[in-house]
Design a protein around this motif. Structure first.
Motif, PDB file in Angstrom:
ATOM      1  N   LYS A 165       0.852  -1.184   0.000  1.00  0.00           N
ATOM      2  CA  LYS A 165       0.000   0.000   0.000  1.00  0.00           C
ATOM      3  C   LYS A 165       0.898   1.247   0.000  1.00  0.00           C
ATOM      4  N   ARG A 166       0.333   2.363  -0.423  1.00  0.00           N
ATOM      5  CA  ARG A 166       1.156   3.579  -0.569  1.00  0.00           C
ATOM      6  C   ARG A 166       1.853   3.984   0.728  1.00  0.00           C
ATOM      7  N   CYS A 167       1.192   3.756   1.852  1.00  0.00           N
ATOM      8  CA  CYS A 167       1.797   4.147   3.129  1.00  0.00           C
ATOM      9  C   CYS A 167       3.109   3.407   3.383  1.00  0.00           C
ATOM     10  N   ALA A 168       3.284   2.222   2.752  1.00  0.00           N
ATOM     11  CA  ALA A 168       4.477   1.407   3.020  1.00  0.00           C
ATOM     12  C   ALA A 168       5.749   2.007   2.419  1.00  0.00           C
ATOM     13  N   THR A 169       5.614   3.059   1.615  1.00  0.00           N
ATOM     14  CA  THR A 169       6.825   3.680   1.050  1.00  0.00           C
ATOM     15  C   THR A 169       7.701   4.259   2.156  1.00  0.00           C
ATOM     16  N   SER A 170       7.105   4.571   3.311  1.00  0.00           N
ATOM     17  CA  SER A 170       7.913   5.130   4.408  1.00  0.00           C
ATOM     18  C   SER A 170       8.225   4.088   5.482  1.00  0.00           C
ATOM     19  N   PHE A 171       7.891   2.814   5.212  1.00  0.00           N
ATOM     20  CA  PHE A 171       8.175   1.774   6.205  1.00  0.00           C
ATOM     21  C   PHE A 171       9.627   1.333   6.086  1.00  0.00           C
ATOM     22  N   THR A 172      10.323   1.262   7.224  1.00  0.00           N
ATOM     23  CA  THR A 172      11.756   0.977   7.185  1.00  0.00           C
ATOM     24  C   THR A 172      12.136  -0.374   7.796  1.00  0.00           C
ATOM     25  N   GLY A 173      11.151  -1.131   8.269  1.00  0.00           N
ATOM     26  CA  GLY A 173      11.464  -2.420   8.887  1.00  0.00           C
ATOM     27  C   GLY A 173      11.565  -3.542   7.868  1.00  0.00           C
ATOM     28  N   LYS A 174      11.414  -4.780   8.351  1.00  0.00           N
ATOM     29  CA  LYS A 174      11.455  -5.967   7.493  1.00  0.00           C
ATOM     30  C   LYS A 174      10.104  -6.085   6.790  1.00  0.00           C
ATOM     31  N   HIS A 175      10.137  -6.152   5.457  1.00  0.00           N
ATOM     32  CA  HIS A 175       8.905  -6.036   4.670  1.00  0.00           C
ATOM     33  C   HIS A 175       8.753  -7.261   3.769  1.00  0.00           C
ATOM     34  N   TYR A 176       7.647  -7.973   3.960  1.00  0.00           N
ATOM     35  CA  TYR A 176       7.339  -9.136   3.122  1.00  0.00           C
ATOM     36  C   TYR A 176       6.150  -8.819   2.226  1.00  0.00           C
ATOM     37  N   LEU A 177       6.117  -9.472   1.072  1.00  0.00           N
ATOM     38  CA  LEU A 177       4.998  -9.332   0.149  1.00  0.00           C
ATOM     39  C   LEU A 177       4.419 -10.705  -0.160  1.00  0.00           C
ATOM     40  N   ALA A 178       3.091 -10.832  -0.008  1.00  0.00           N
ATOM     41  CA  ALA A 178       2.386 -12.071  -0.336  1.00  0.00           C
ATOM     42  C   ALA A 178       1.365 -11.758  -1.421  1.00  0.00           C
ATOM     43  N   GLY A 179       1.762 -11.914  -2.677  1.00  0.00           N
ATOM     44  CA  GLY A 179       0.855 -11.600  -3.773  1.00  0.00           C
ATOM     45  C   GLY A 179       0.978 -12.553  -4.937  1.00  0.00           C
ATOM     46  N   ARG A 180       1.538 -13.725  -4.679  1.00  0.00           N
ATOM     47  CA  ARG A 180       1.854 -14.623  -5.781  1.00  0.00           C
ATOM     48  C   ARG A 180       0.605 -15.217  -6.434  1.00  0.00           C
ATOM     49  N   PHE A 181      -0.492 -15.241  -5.740  1.00  0.00           N
ATOM     50  CA  PHE A 181      -1.714 -15.872  -6.248  1.00  0.00           C
ATOM     51  C   PHE A 181      -2.440 -15.013  -7.285  1.00  0.00           C
ATOM     52  N   LEU A 182      -2.039 -13.755  -7.450  1.00  0.00           N
ATOM     53  CA  LEU A 182      -2.802 -12.835  -8.306  1.00  0.00           C
ATOM     54  C   LEU A 182      -2.751 -13.265  -9.769  1.00  0.00           C
ATOM     55  N   PRO A 183      -3.898 -13.311 -10.441  1.00  0.00           N
ATOM     56  CA  PRO A 183      -3.919 -13.656 -11.868  1.00  0.00           C
ATOM     57  C   PRO A 183      -3.073 -12.672 -12.681  1.00  0.00           C
ATOM     58  N   TYR A 184      -2.450 -13.181 -13.737  1.00  0.00           N
ATOM     59  CA  TYR A 184      -1.541 -12.344 -14.541  1.00  0.00           C
ATOM     60  C   TYR A 184      -2.263 -11.157 -15.157  1.00  0.00           C
ATOM     61  N   ASP A 185      -3.525 -11.351 -15.557  1.00  0.00           N
ATOM     62  CA  ASP A 185      -4.265 -10.240 -16.165  1.00  0.00           C
ATOM     63  C   ASP A 185      -4.420  -9.070 -15.198  1.00  0.00           C
ATOM     64  N   ILE A 186      -4.638  -9.378 -13.930  1.00  0.00           N
ATOM     65  CA  ILE A 186      -4.759  -8.311 -12.927  1.00  0.00           C
ATOM     66  C   ILE A 186      -3.406  -7.648 -12.695  1.00  0.00           C
TER      67      ILE A 186
END
Length: 245
Positions: free
Chosen positions: A204-225
């Motif tokens: 999310k946009r607010c995470a641009t100022s986050f400085t800690g350990k950051h994980y992303l879980a988005g692998r399930f998203l369809p390629y078209d999206i």
């Protein structure tokens, strides 16, 4: 001699950080057009959050302490993601306890609650004080309180008080999707300050100022999206469902 300067370099587009409106639009498309179920999405996200916790805070890192985790759940979807996370952490041999002050009457949320109860995960009737939290009652707090769907300008009790308490604690906090009390669209915050952030779908946009350990879980998203919203998701390693950014 280094010829690398003459070789064409592949331009990698930056990872997309989503606005509140975009988050809602993607979720609507997943549910309506791609026929994902809400329960299915919450399960995917909660499982990914539990995996992220095991990577950020492995059992071995907790030493001789018991791997006690306090999962604080809010009233909306983020709270249900916290319930699923707690259930998977229990399976992964952590010791979660849940504080879920306002239970939602929606059937899906009730189902996730029952699943946790059947796993013998205790539910607290009150939030421990800062002193109780600091005095080694828990090794970690999971913030599953306020997600992108919540209006952060109007945080009511008991959640306003919970945020005040969590701002004081010294033990690590891991936030689900976004730190509670932050504005989704702004890189400024007077909310809690977690050590770990687990972004779902895309940051999310607010995470641009986050400085800690950051994980992303988005692998399930369809390629078209992914393509439609120019998400530019990173390459996930192997069969992993999440990646550290």
């Amino acid at each position: 001699m280094n010829h690398s300067s003459t070789e064409p370099t592949e331009t990698i587009e930056p990872l997309r950080y989503l606005s509140k409106v975009e988050v809602a639009a993607i979720e609507t498309e997943l549910l309506r057009d791609y026929r994902f179920g809400q329960q299915q999405l919450i399960e995917i996200w909660g499982h990914a959050c539990a995996i992220a916790i095991t990577k950020a805070f492995p059992l071995t890192s907790l030493g001789k302490k018991q791997p006690t985790v306090l999962v604080v759940c809010g009233p909306d979807q983020n709270g249900s993601i916290g319930l699923v996370c707690a259930r998977h952490l229990r399976i992964f041999e952590y010791e979660p306890t849940i504080y879920y002050p306002k239970r939602t009457p929606h059937t899906i949320h009730q189902d996730f609650t029952v699943q946790c109860e059947k796993m013998d995960i205790p539910f607290l009737s009150y939030l421990p004080t800062e002193v109780q939290l600091i005095n080694d009652a828990y090794n970690l707090v999971i913030d599953a309180i306020l997600g992108p769907e919540t209006d952060h300008t109007d945080v009511k009790e008991p959640y306003a008080g919970i945020l005040v308490t969590l701002k004081q604690v010294k033990i690590p906090i891991a936030s689900v999707d976004m730190p509670s009390g932050w504005d989704v669209d702004q890189a400024t915050s007077d909310g809690i300050n977690p050590e770990v952030l687990i972004s779902l779908m895309a940051p999310k946009r607010c995470a641009t100022s986050f400085t800690g350990k950051h994980y992303l879980a988005g692998r399930f998203l369809p390629y078209d999206i992914q393509k439609k919203y120019d998400l530019n998701l990173p390459e996930y390693p192997g069969t992993d469902c999440l990646i550290e950014l």
